[in-house]
Write an enzyme that holds these catalytic residues in place. Structure first.
Site, PDB file in Angstrom:
ATOM      1  CG  HIS A  79      74.418  33.499  59.477  1.00 16.98           C
ATOM      2  ND1 HIS A  79      73.147  33.612  58.975  1.00 16.98           N
ATOM      3  CD2 HIS A  79      74.743  32.185  59.333  1.00 16.98           C
ATOM      4  CE1 HIS A  79      72.710  32.432  58.568  1.00 16.98           C
ATOM      5  NE2 HIS A  79      73.660  31.546  58.762  1.00 16.98           N
ATOM      6  CG  ASN A 152      69.100  29.858  57.306  1.00 16.42           C
ATOM      7  OD1 ASN A 152      69.607  30.724  58.008  1.00 16.42           O
ATOM      8  ND2 ASN A 152      69.789  28.840  56.833  1.00 16.42           N
ATOM      9  CG  HIS A 343      73.786  27.261  71.575  1.00 18.77           C
ATOM     10  ND1 HIS A 343      73.927  26.357  70.547  1.00 18.77           N
ATOM     11  CD2 HIS A 343      74.178  26.621  72.704  1.00 18.77           C
ATOM     12  CE1 HIS A 343      74.392  25.215  71.044  1.00 18.77           C
ATOM     13  NE2 HIS A 343      74.548  25.350  72.342  1.00 18.77           N
TER      14      HIS A 343
END
Ligand code: HDE
Length: 724
Positions: A79, A152, A343
């Site tokens: 990413h 995603n 996170h």
């Protein structure tokens, strides 16, 4: 004083205010060194005479150069290329029945968010239009702390267990011996891995579909992928899958188009997002949840903990519970987009984890990676990462520590600090993990319920429209065509055969191969000494044959908001048709750019018209549709321009809406699709497969708008691939 959890209240500006404190504006200021010393010459280093050597004494030069030498930080291992924006989120109605998360309980609360979209495989400078999964990471700055939903645009993943992630990433990244190819899965190592690791098959189908080529970051869905847990104030838990549904619909470009965009404008998505926000066209998504009561955990044909599976919307509908609006571009790419640290373990009370083994492994990786990427354990103090909820604990020191902790105690329990900071009890909003009952052996194993590798791949393929299925076939032919090792191609054909025999044979035909007779699908997710038969991947016959939500062809196509329309014009253009159609498109929220052979333009009635781009500086692939206004001189001039005819040919090839007013039809007659033009009847508007011709500008505009809303006319492709 003991701090209570801050009462929720509308506070979307809180994060902005926090960021403002660290904003530097140079307007009206003197140039200084980092120590605040004013600089009177930033053009020349200090030398021994005007032609002499530079002196080591030049502290200003050394400070500037040293800083410059260290301006780069390691890019994200995955990413790396991303684009981000600020925004707000608001829940529609209290979800307290399912979760105690404050930001999902109070519709009056506007929660600030920062969202980073990304491609996965490419480096920071790679193209936006790579065939790839897109990251969709949302940081909610809630009053109870940060909640990161790191998702995603594809609802499943390639692997089931986090221990395979380094292998998968090594396989998809450029090959180690020559660092080729950049931002592409079309190479041996990727296909070697996924053909041996058949749990990837479902995700491979998505990655080979048009979902991997979004038209815009604003027009793609987002998914949390894993099954998470909601926990309410009574401690009752339910399983939850998270979704983002874009209000602009879900749209993609084609593969040929994507490759061309990469050449013409590799920042296509980044600019599109930035410009939309600058124009006030704020992208919006509805937040969706699929909720499964705890007691229904085992009622599905698949395992809820398996991240290679979706819960089809036919089985559990998506409840749309809130809306996110992105309304501000970052001020500084590095400080915000690059330094933001997401996170999956950043959750707030009311949201909890499940035992999905991919999720569990991610819980380790995200903090760990920031230690080297952002240089130490204090990355939570970087302005973009800072929580708006107060932070008080006994963590101290470390590289780049910003907080100046006062007082003597840095431990708990303490008496010298009056016992502060206190632990928060349940009534104070303290986080307590969901007390799931665990009673098990310690094993390195995968549950047998994870071994169905193919049924949802088949469900996905069967749910696609004819055009979408053909695009998958083409993508597989392209990608496997780039694979040099024939054994890998053959192995992949055996895998595809498990998905759909027709699919496998079409791909094989394109490759000039035959699908191997005996499938030998070996599952490598087994210990070396296990009894292999027990672990063979299987295909559970799915009772659901198709799911409408899986096909983009079923997404609503009722708006042309923010679509980019090219107007092809030259001197002598008929201003009336140009203006009428332009106004009609703008009224529907579309964007219009006037493209001419040169940077100046005069209409037939001698008016100066602003040129946005020239044929040299832009290309058809950067637009959703093309309109050619009338005007004999303009049309004659465009007929002389090879680039103008090419522009139309390419737009046709990419199945886009094309319209010509009156005598502009002549230009269309010069294209290779001249024979496919609709019959032009003087006073009516004629339309055929997205080509609209007419001599009444108002009527023409209405029909053209409908055609643009259709997005693409894939039926053109049926007649074979066309040159352009
Ligand atoms: Fe990530 N992933 N990931 N991932 N991921 C990272 O964290 C990782 C996975 C996702 O815009 C890294 O800060 C492991 C699934 C996004 O900054 C790293 C596993 C999903 C982003 C990492 C996964 C994602 C990342 C690299 C398997 C969708 C970009 C830089 C167990 C649900 C966030 C970083 C941003 C980034 C690890 C699988 C989404 C290395 C170990 C599944 C959107 O920590």
């Amino acid at each position: 004083m003991k701090e209570k959890a801050v009462a929720a209240g509308p506070d979307a500006n809180k994060k902005d205010e926090d960021l403002q404190k660290n904003t530097e504006i140079s307007e009206g200021q003197f140039l200084t060194s980092n120590q605040g010393v004013r600089i009177n010459d930033d053009q020349n280093s200090l030398k021994a005479g005007p032609r002499g050597a530079t002196l080591l004494e030049d502290f200003l030069f050394r400070e500037k150069m040293t800083h410059f030498d260290h301006e780069r930080i390691p890019e994200r291992i995955v990413h790396a290329r991303g684009s981000a924006a600020h925004g707000v989120f608001r829940v529609y109605e209290s979800m307290s029945k399912y979760t105690k998360a404050g930001f999902l309980n109070d519709p009056s609360v506007e929660t600030p968010v920062f969202v980073r979209f990304s491609t996965v495989a490419g480096s920071r400078g790679s193209t936006d239009l790579a065939r790839d999964v897109r990251g969709f990471a949302v940081k909610f700055y809630t009053e109870e702390g940060n909640f990161d939903l790191v998702g995603n645009n594809i609802p499943v993943f390639f692997i089931q267990d986090a221990i395979k992630f380094p292998d998968f990433v090594h396989a998809v990244k450029p090959e180690p011996h020559n660092e080729v190819p950049q931002a592409a899965s079309a190479h041996d190592t990727f296909w070697d891995f996924v053909s041996l690791n058949t749990e990837a098959t479902h995700m491979v189908m998505w990655a080979m579909s048009d979902r991997a080529l979004p038209r815009s970051l604003r027009m793609m869905e987002g998914f949390g992928v894993h099954t998470f847990r909601f926990v309410n104030a009574e401690g009752t838990a339910s399983f939850v899958k998270f979704h983002w549904k874009p209000l602009l619909g879900v749209h993609a470009v084609g593969w040929d188009e994507a490759q061309n965009i990469s050449g013409k404008d590799s920042d296509f998505h980044r600019k599109d997002l930035y410009e939309a926000i600058e124009n006030g066209d704020y992208p919006e998504w509805e937040f969706g949840v699929q909720i499964v009561p705890e007691e229904d955990e085992h009622k599905f044909e698949f395992d809820l903990l398996d991240p290679t599976k979706i819960i089809p919307e036919e089985l559990v509908p998506v409840m749309r519970i809130g809306k996110m609006t992105l309304n501000r571009n970052p001020d500084n790419f590095f400080a915000e987009t690059e330094q933001v640290a997401f996170h999956i373990g950043h959750v707030v009370p009311g949201i909890d984890f499940t035992n999905d083994p991919l999720l569990q492994g991610r819980l380790f990786s995200y903090t760990d990676t920031q230690l080297s990427r952002l240089g130490g354990p204090n990355f939570h103090e970087i302005p973009i990462n800072r929580s708006i909820a107060p932070v008080h604990n006994n963590q101290r020191d470390g590289i780049h520590r910003m907080t100046i902790n006062k007082g003597k105690s840095s431990y708990h329990p303490n008496s010298v600090g009056g016992g502060c900071p206190f632990q928060a009890g349940k009534m104070d909003g303290g986080f307590s993990s969901y007390a799931e009952k665990i009673d098990s052996r310690k094993v390195r194993e995968r549950s047998a319920s994870f071994f169905d590798h193919f049924s949802q791949a088949t469900l996905f393929f069967n749910s696609q429209s004819e055009a979408e299925q053909m695009h998958i076939v083409d993508a597989l032919r392209f990608e496997l065509g780039k694979v040099e090792t024939v054994e890998i191609r053959l192995r992949m054909l055996m895998v595809l055969k498990q998905v759909d025999v027709g699919l496998a044979s079409k791909v094989a035909y394109g490759l000039g191969l035959t699908v191997p007779e005996t499938p030998e699908i070996i599952n490598h997710a087994i210990p070396a000494d296990a009894e292999p038969k027990a672990y063979q991947p299987v295909k559970v016959e799915s009772s659901l044959k198709k799911s409408a939500a899986l096909s983009m062809s079923n997404a609503p196509k009722d708006s042309i908001r923010t679509r980019k329309i090219a107007f092809l014009v030259a001197d002598g253009v008929d201003e009336a048709s140009l203006t009428t159609v332009k106004q009609a498109l703008l009224a529907e929220g579309a964007m219009v750019e006037v493209i001419a052979p040169r940077g100046v333009l005069v209409s037939a009635n001698k008016k100066d018209i602003k040129v946005d781009k020239t044929l040299l500086t832009t290309a058809s692939v950067l637009y959703d549709a093309v309109f050619v206004p009338g005007g004999a001189t303009s049309v004659a001039a465009l007929l002389e321009e090879g680039d103008a005819v090419h522009f139309l040919n390419e737009a046709y090839k990419h199945c886009k809406a094309i319209s010509a007013f009156n005598d502009a039809r002549k230009l269309l007659e010069e294209t290779y699709f001249a024979k496919k033009l609709p019959e032009h009847n003087e006073d009516k508007v004629a339309m055929k497969e997205g080509v609209v011709i007419g001599s009444n500008a108002d009527e023409l505009a209405k029909h053209f708008i409908k055609a643009v809303a259709q997005h693409r006319f894939w039926e053109r492709e049926k007649k074979g691939k066309v040159p352009a």
